[in-house]
Write an enzyme that holds these catalytic residues in place. Structure first.
Site, PDB file in Angstrom:
ATOM      1  CE1 TYR A  72      -4.188  -2.840   5.480  1.00  0.00           C
ATOM      2  CE2 TYR A  72      -3.707  -0.520   5.111  1.00  0.00           C
ATOM      3  CZ  TYR A  72      -3.961  -1.780   4.615  1.00  0.00           C
ATOM      4  OH  TYR A  72      -3.987  -1.987   3.259  1.00  0.00           O
TER       5      TYR A  72
ATOM      6  CB  SER B  65      -0.843  -0.025   1.275  1.00  0.00           C
ATOM      7  OG  SER B  65      -1.456   1.214   1.479  1.00  0.00           O
TER       8      SER B  65
ATOM      9  CE  LYS C  51      -1.696  -4.580   3.331  1.00  0.00           C
ATOM     10  NZ  LYS C  51      -1.937  -5.887   2.737  1.00  0.00           N
TER      11      LYS C  51
HETATM   12  P1  NAD Z   1     -11.020  -7.011   0.819  1.00  0.00           P
HETATM   13  O1  NAD Z   1     -11.291  -7.005   2.274  1.00  0.00           O
HETATM   14  O2  NAD Z   1     -12.170  -6.798  -0.109  1.00  0.00           O
HETATM   15  O3  NAD Z   1     -10.292  -8.375   0.411  1.00  0.00           O
HETATM   16  C1  NAD Z   1      -9.447  -9.076   1.285  1.00  0.00           C
HETATM   17  C2  NAD Z   1      -9.930 -10.514   1.324  1.00  0.00           C
HETATM   18  O4  NAD Z   1      -9.088 -11.277   2.188  1.00  0.00           O
HETATM   19  C3  NAD Z   1     -11.362 -10.659   1.841  1.00  0.00           C
HETATM   20  O5  NAD Z   1     -12.129 -11.402   0.916  1.00  0.00           O
HETATM   21  C4  NAD Z   1     -11.198 -11.413   3.169  1.00  0.00           C
HETATM   22  O6  NAD Z   1     -12.295 -12.274   3.414  1.00  0.00           O
HETATM   23  C5  NAD Z   1      -9.901 -12.167   2.941  1.00  0.00           C
HETATM   24  N1  NAD Z   1      -9.124 -12.505   4.152  1.00  0.00           N
HETATM   25  C6  NAD Z   1      -8.706 -11.691   5.146  1.00  0.00           C
HETATM   26  N2  NAD Z   1      -7.967 -12.371   6.024  1.00  0.00           N
HETATM   27  C7  NAD Z   1      -7.906 -13.659   5.583  1.00  0.00           C
HETATM   28  C8  NAD Z   1      -7.274 -14.842   6.056  1.00  0.00           C
HETATM   29  N3  NAD Z   1      -6.559 -14.847   7.182  1.00  0.00           N
HETATM   30  N4  NAD Z   1      -7.426 -15.972   5.335  1.00  0.00           N
HETATM   31  C9  NAD Z   1      -8.150 -15.994   4.191  1.00  0.00           C
HETATM   32  N5  NAD Z   1      -8.761 -14.896   3.698  1.00  0.00           N
HETATM   33  C10 NAD Z   1      -8.632 -13.749   4.387  1.00  0.00           C
HETATM   34  O7  NAD Z   1      -9.884  -5.923   0.540  1.00  0.00           O
HETATM   35  P2  NAD Z   1      -9.312  -5.371  -0.849  1.00  0.00           P
HETATM   36  O8  NAD Z   1      -9.666  -3.938  -0.939  1.00  0.00           O
HETATM   37  O9  NAD Z   1      -9.649  -6.277  -1.951  1.00  0.00           O
HETATM   38  O10 NAD Z   1      -7.758  -5.440  -0.543  1.00  0.00           O
HETATM   39  C11 NAD Z   1      -6.956  -6.531  -0.921  1.00  0.00           C
HETATM   40  C12 NAD Z   1      -5.553  -6.333  -0.405  1.00  0.00           C
HETATM   41  O11 NAD Z   1      -5.044  -5.096  -0.904  1.00  0.00           O
HETATM   42  C13 NAD Z   1      -5.471  -6.232   1.129  1.00  0.00           C
HETATM   43  O12 NAD Z   1      -4.295  -6.888   1.549  1.00  0.00           O
HETATM   44  C14 NAD Z   1      -5.387  -4.749   1.361  1.00  0.00           C
HETATM   45  O13 NAD Z   1      -4.737  -4.460   2.577  1.00  0.00           O
HETATM   46  C15 NAD Z   1      -4.578  -4.286   0.159  1.00  0.00           C
HETATM   47  N6  NAD Z   1      -4.786  -2.881  -0.167  1.00  0.00           N
HETATM   48  C16 NAD Z   1      -6.061  -2.405  -0.366  1.00  0.00           C
HETATM   49  C17 NAD Z   1      -6.258  -1.049  -0.635  1.00  0.00           C
HETATM   50  C18 NAD Z   1      -7.641  -0.487  -0.833  1.00  0.00           C
HETATM   51  O14 NAD Z   1      -7.810   0.720  -0.752  1.00  0.00           O
HETATM   52  N7  NAD Z   1      -8.667  -1.316  -1.091  1.00  0.00           N
HETATM   53  C19 NAD Z   1      -5.158  -0.176  -0.737  1.00  0.00           C
HETATM   54  C20 NAD Z   1      -3.878  -0.696  -0.553  1.00  0.00           C
HETATM   55  C21 NAD Z   1      -3.698  -2.057  -0.263  1.00  0.00           C
HETATM   56  N1  UFG Z   2     -12.804  11.222   2.862  1.00  0.00           N
HETATM   57  C1  UFG Z   2     -13.854  12.068   3.185  1.00  0.00           C
HETATM   58  N2  UFG Z   2     -15.015  11.531   3.654  1.00  0.00           N
HETATM   59  C2  UFG Z   2     -15.181  10.174   3.799  1.00  0.00           C
HETATM   60  C3  UFG Z   2     -14.113   9.320   3.459  1.00  0.00           C
HETATM   61  C4  UFG Z   2     -12.936   9.876   3.001  1.00  0.00           C
HETATM   62  O1  UFG Z   2     -13.736  13.294   3.053  1.00  0.00           O
HETATM   63  O2  UFG Z   2     -16.270   9.747   4.242  1.00  0.00           O
HETATM   64  C5  UFG Z   2     -11.556  11.801   2.335  1.00  0.00           C
HETATM   65  C6  UFG Z   2     -10.330  11.514   3.191  1.00  0.00           C
HETATM   66  O3  UFG Z   2     -10.206  12.472   4.204  1.00  0.00           O
HETATM   67  C7  UFG Z   2      -9.221  11.554   2.140  1.00  0.00           C
HETATM   68  C8  UFG Z   2      -9.890  11.026   0.873  1.00  0.00           C
HETATM   69  O4  UFG Z   2     -11.289  11.194   1.087  1.00  0.00           O
HETATM   70  O5  UFG Z   2      -8.828  12.874   1.905  1.00  0.00           O
HETATM   71  C9  UFG Z   2      -9.609   9.561   0.608  1.00  0.00           C
HETATM   72  O6  UFG Z   2      -9.917   8.796   1.770  1.00  0.00           O
HETATM   73  P1  UFG Z   2     -10.008   7.200   1.737  1.00  0.00           P
HETATM   74  O7  UFG Z   2     -10.365   6.759   3.106  1.00  0.00           O
HETATM   75  O8  UFG Z   2     -10.876   6.774   0.614  1.00  0.00           O
HETATM   76  O9  UFG Z   2      -8.522   6.767   1.336  1.00  0.00           O
HETATM   77  P2  UFG Z   2      -7.125   6.971   2.102  1.00  0.00           P
HETATM   78  O10 UFG Z   2      -6.197   7.612   1.116  1.00  0.00           O
HETATM   79  O11 UFG Z   2      -7.292   7.653   3.391  1.00  0.00           O
HETATM   80  O12 UFG Z   2      -6.682   5.483   2.426  1.00  0.00           O
HETATM   81  C10 UFG Z   2      -6.811   4.401   1.481  1.00  0.00           C
HETATM   82  C11 UFG Z   2      -6.962   3.085   2.258  1.00  0.00           C
HETATM   83  C12 UFG Z   2      -5.695   2.757   2.986  1.00  0.00           C
HETATM   84  C13 UFG Z   2      -4.562   2.723   2.015  1.00  0.00           C
HETATM   85  C14 UFG Z   2      -4.458   4.015   1.259  1.00  0.00           C
HETATM   86  C15 UFG Z   2      -3.437   3.865   0.162  1.00  0.00           C
HETATM   87  O13 UFG Z   2      -8.037   3.192   3.193  1.00  0.00           O
HETATM   88  O14 UFG Z   2      -5.815   1.491   3.561  1.00  0.00           O
HETATM   89  O15 UFG Z   2      -5.717   4.346   0.639  1.00  0.00           O
HETATM   90  O16 UFG Z   2      -3.120   5.083  -0.365  1.00  0.00           O
HETATM   91  F1  UFG Z   2      -3.412   2.499   2.668  1.00  0.00           F
END
Ligand code: NAD
Ligand code: UFG
Length: 339
Positions: A149, A124, A153
């Site tokens: 969290y 991330s 990572k």
């Molecule tokens: P998500 O929660 O939709 O998907 C994660 C999946 O992992 C889920 O289906 C959950 O059931 C499964 N899971 C969690 N722990 C588990 C375990 N111990 N065993 C088996 N399954 C397990 O999240 P996502 O948005 O698809 O994110 C996927 C990956 O990308 C995550 O590692 C997340 O941290 C990373 N990531 C997401 C974002 C974002 O903004 N969505 C940003 C940066 C990194």
């Molecule tokens: N925001 C609002 N209102 C809301 C939600 C978000 O104003 O209800 C704003 C936040 O303050 C920020 C922007 O929208 O300025 C984006 O916020 P998000 O929560 O959508 O995303 P972040 O950048 O804070 O974080 C996300 C994931 C993290 C990940 C990161 C990677 O939640 O897990 O992106 O860049 F690490």
């Protein structure tokens, strides 16, 4: 290649499974469904017309992993499984360290013992130190994370980096995602958070569909063009394609490789609201609320290395992201529980 996708029923995992199947790879999913629906598996089959194997198991379960590796000739694993809610990680640090670190360690140990040493990891942008200047480059400083969290990572990256250093047969690809939004254009799969969404786009979509009353904009006094936070939003289908590009690269590159997956363009919260309103012709009521603890004013990536080395670039623009987010949400107002 047969690819093991941990967390494959989740938001990013499901889109990546589609992309892999469409590029001719075979897919085995392991997911314990802690944050996803089993319906996703049939939706992936419906989009691609191909079968996938699904195991409802926890990645920390060594016995289950051993059985999967004995049964399938896995060429590489993409490790999405993890817990991802920043605020929850502050309240439940032990659960986050246990789930996210022990799943990484158990998976890597099992892979080593079955002589499968190719892994792609969902990292991330949160691993970058807040002192860096934008655009963020892969060589920039990491650490100083502001929540458990983020540390999981950072530590997972280090575990895999050390693993690749100790044994040159490993290929470890760390993909640092920026802000994935959007959904598959079919509207069959998308983001379906449990409870009140933490992230901006699912919140906007749920306001649009009438599940929530209005958006709270967290702060309008940042040092940004309109005072609201700026992020690098990327269409989840582009992000998924980045994983296929990483597999192609991994086939003849060993060691540790790190790539940003972002567009390199920053949009503010109000840019997102206005684009969503214009593209979908829906009003999004919003109120200015206090800043959210831990938020940065501006983050966006340098996508240069991914373009030059992986040959990957995001194709979709912000309007596409807003259109596809709404297409998913409007067809599935209650997410996978709709019907
Ligand atoms: P998500 O929660 O939709 O998907 C994660 C999946 O992992 C889920 O289906 C959950 O059931 C499964 N899971 C969690 N722990 C588990 C375990 N111990 N065993 C088996 N399954 C397990 O999240 P996502 O948005 O698809 O994110 C996927 C990956 O990308 C995550 O590692 C997340 O941290 C990373 N990531 C997401 C974002 C974002 O903004 N969505 C940003 C940066 C990194
Ligand atoms: N925001 C609002 N209102 C809301 C939600 C978000 O104003 O209800 C704003 C936040 O303050 C920020 C922007 O929208 O300025 C984006 O916020 P998000 O929560 O959508 O995303 P972040 O950048 O804070 O974080 C996300 C994931 C993290 C990940 C990161 C990677 O939640 O897990 O992106 O860049 F690490």
């Amino acid at each position: 290649m047969k690819v093991l996708v941990t967390g494959g029923t989740g938001f990013i995992g499901s889109h990546t499974c589609v992309e892999l199947l469409e590029k001719g790879h075979d897919v085995v999913i392991i997911d314990n469904l802690v944050n996803s629906s089993p319906k996703v598996v049939d939706r992936i089959r419906a989009i691609t017309g191909r079968d996938v194997t699904f195991y409802k198991e926890d990645v920390r379960n060594r016995k289950a992993l051993d059985e999967i590796f004995e049964k399938h000739d896995i060429g590489c694993a993409i490790h999405f499984a993890g817990l991802k809610a920043v605020g929850e990680s502050v309240r439940m640090p032990l659960e986050y360290y246990d789930n996210n670190l022990n799943s990484t360690i158990t998976l890597c140990e099992t892979m080593r013992d079955h002589n499968c040493k190719n892994i792609i990891f969902s990292s991330s942008a949160t691993v970058y130190d807040s002192a860096n200047k934008v655009p963020l480059k892969e060589t920039d400083l990491t650490g100083n994370c502001t929540n458990p969290y983020g540390w999981t990572k950072y530590m997972s990256e280090q575990i895999m980096r050390d693993t690749a250093f100790a044994d040159e047969e490993w290929s470890v690809t760390l993909l640092r995602y920026f802000n994935p939004i959007g959904a598959h254009p079919s509207g069959l799969i998308g983001e379906d958070p449990r409870g009140i969404p933490n992230n901006l786009m699912p919140y906007i979509s749920q306001v649009a569909v009438g599940r929530l009353d209005h958006l709270n904009v967290f702060g309008n006094d940042y040092d940004t063009p309109d005072g609201t936070g700026v992020r690098d939003y990327i269409h989840v289908v582009d992000l998924a394609a980045g994983h296929v590009a990483a597999i192609d690269y991994m086939e003849d590159h060993k060691g540790e490789n790190v790539f940003n997956l972002g567009t390199g363009i920053g949009y503010s919260v109000l840019d997102m609201v206005h684009s969503f309103e214009r593209v979908n012709n829906i009003k999004i009521p919003y109120e200015i609320a206090p800043r959210r603890a831990g938020d940065l004013a501006t983050t966006y990536s340098s996508p240069q290395k991914s373009a030059e080395v992986l040959g990957w670039k995001a194709k979709y623009n912000l309007d596409d992201m807003c259109r596809d987010s709404w297409n998913w949400q409007s067809k599935n107002p209650m997410g996978y529980d709709t019907e």
